[in-house]
Structure formats: structure tokens, C-alpha cells
Design a protein around this motif. Structure first.
Motif, mmCIF file in Angstrom:
data_model
loop_
_atom_site.group_PDB
_atom_site.id
_atom_site.type_symbol
_atom_site.label_atom_id
_atom_site.label_comp_id
_atom_site.label_asym_id
_atom_site.label_seq_id
_atom_site.Cartn_x
_atom_site.Cartn_y
_atom_site.Cartn_z
ATOM 1 N N PHE A 5 18.957 -125.296 -91.657
ATOM 2 C CA PHE A 5 20.091 -124.323 -92.041
ATOM 3 C C PHE A 5 20.636 -123.769 -90.737
ATOM 4 O O PHE A 5 20.213 -122.286 -90.514
ATOM 5 N N PHE A 6 21.478 -124.258 -90.110
ATOM 6 C CA PHE A 6 22.123 -123.374 -88.728
ATOM 7 C C PHE A 6 23.581 -123.358 -89.559
ATOM 8 O O PHE A 6 24.260 -123.833 -89.710
ATOM 9 N N LEU A 20 27.241 -127.088 -82.377
ATOM 10 C CA LEU A 20 26.237 -126.198 -82.104
ATOM 11 C C LEU A 20 25.533 -126.793 -81.117
ATOM 12 O O LEU A 20 25.258 -128.008 -80.767
ATOM 13 N N PHE A 21 25.139 -125.896 -80.106
ATOM 14 C CA PHE A 21 24.683 -126.189 -78.625
ATOM 15 C C PHE A 21 23.290 -126.074 -78.730
ATOM 16 O O PHE A 21 22.783 -124.860 -78.984
ATOM 17 N N PHE A 22 22.377 -126.990 -78.596
ATOM 18 C CA PHE A 22 20.685 -126.489 -78.327
ATOM 19 C C PHE A 22 20.220 -127.743 -77.551
ATOM 20 O O PHE A 22 19.898 -127.201 -76.365
ATOM 21 N N PHE A 55 20.047 -121.376 -79.009
ATOM 22 C CA PHE A 55 21.187 -121.998 -79.669
ATOM 23 C C PHE A 55 22.351 -121.361 -79.547
ATOM 24 O O PHE A 55 22.090 -120.024 -79.484
ATOM 25 N N TYR A 56 23.582 -121.798 -79.409
ATOM 26 C CA TYR A 56 24.745 -120.961 -79.776
ATOM 27 C C TYR A 56 25.881 -121.802 -80.295
ATOM 28 O O TYR A 56 25.729 -123.183 -80.253
ATOM 29 N N SER A 68 29.396 -118.154 -79.333
ATOM 30 C CA SER A 68 28.543 -116.971 -79.973
ATOM 31 C C SER A 68 27.648 -116.802 -78.894
ATOM 32 O O SER A 68 27.427 -117.253 -77.940
ATOM 33 N N GLN A 69 26.718 -115.524 -79.380
ATOM 34 C CA GLN A 69 25.790 -115.049 -78.805
ATOM 35 C C GLN A 69 24.484 -116.081 -78.818
ATOM 36 O O GLN A 69 24.551 -116.892 -79.707
#
Length: 170
Positions: A5-6, A20-22, A55-56, A68-69
Motif C-alpha cells: 500500500f503506497f 512512485l520513485f524507489f 521513496f517519493y 513529495s518528500q
């Protein structure tokens, strides 16, 4: 996180997309434009089990992209292992106060459900514990009769392990 759940809450009237960057990056699909909208995505993080990831999110419209942060989380995709030493399955007791002895491989919420009750529900044995009854005597009170118990250990990431124990009180 276990990757299930991101979640992002955002306001964007002309949304083009959310990423979503990770590692690797993932696109969130089906996210709507508007005020105070929510969007989420499941991601398979099993390759990162036991590691920390950063992640952000990047929210884009036709003019710009807002980031995002950066958030650091520990990845936990493994269910806790549970060893029930007592009570044993199909054991019979001539007392109503039954001792429990359960060991778990990580801190969990440990619960049980008695399926023989008229309205079965999970009852908490302990919170943030990796054992129950091992270092001090812990017991549960039962009425006479058969008791089909579901014992569940759930970790902070939402992974759980469930075992069934049947006992009889005479």
C-alpha cells in the motif's frame, strides 16, 4: 512496509500522471484529477526484504511536476514465524485456565479467536511482543467444551501467520 500500500493524497485539477520513485519506478494508474484525491499502488518489494528503501512521488500536470518528500521505510515482506509450544493441538484439559506458550521471530500483535463462540472475534494476547508465556506464566480462561482456536501473529508491516489449535475442556 510490505509493498501492499503506497498511498498519496493530492490536489491537482489537471492531472497527467503520478509516478512512485524507489527502484524501479512505478506508475500509479487510475488516479483522478481533483481536490483532496487519493491514489495507491501495490508494489512487489520481495527483493528488498529486510532492507531500507527511500521513496517519493512525482505528481505531474501539463505545466510542472511536484515532488513529495523523500520517505525512508524498512521493507518487511516476510510473515512472522510462530511456534506454539502450549497448548498443543487436540489437547484435553480438566481445568478452565489454559496456559499458553508461544514464540515469534519478531515483535507482533498476537491474537486468538475462538471459533466456537457465538460471535467469534480476535482477542489480543499481547502487543509488540515476540513471545507469550515463555518468561512468565500466561493463561486464557475457557468454558467447558470444545474450542477451535485461530492464533494469529501480525507484524507492523501487515504480514501475518495463522495457526489453528483445537482444545477440549472437561
Amino acid at each position: 512496509t510490505n509493498g501492499s500500500f503506497f498511498f498519496i493524497k493530492y490536489t491537482e485539477e489537471n492531472l497527467i500522471g503520478i509516478l512512485l520513485f524507489f527502484n524501479p519506478n512505478a506508475s500509479l494508474s487510475g488516479c483522478a484529477s481533483g481536490i483532496n484525491k487519493n491514489c495507491s499502488r501495490e508494489v512487489n518489494l520481495s527483493a528488498f526484504d529486510g532492507q531500507f528503501i527511500d521513496f517519493y512521488f512525482a505528481v505531474s500536470d501539463v505545466v510542472r511536476t511536484v515532488l513529495s518528500q523523500i520517505t525512508k521505510v524498512k521493507v518487511d515482506t516476510s510473515a512472522p514465524e510462530m511456534k506454539i509450544s502450549y497448548p498443543l493441538n487436540n489437547e484435553t484439559f480438566n481445568i478452565t485456565q489454559v496456559l499458553f506458550n508461544i514464540s515469534i521471530t519478531e515483535p507482533v500483535v498476537l491474537e486468538y479467536m475462538n471459533l466456537n463462540e457465538s460471535s467469534p472475534k480476535f482477542r489480543t494476547l499481547c502487543n509488540n511482543c515476540d513471545q507469550y508465556g515463555k518468561t512468565n506464566k500466561k493463561s486464557v480462561l475457557f468454558k467447558k467444551g470444545n474450542h477451535n482456536l485461530i492464533i494469529r501473529a501480525k507484524d507492523k508491516a501487515g504480514n501475518s501467520n495463522v495457526e489453528q489449535v483445537n482444545i477440549t475442556i472437561i
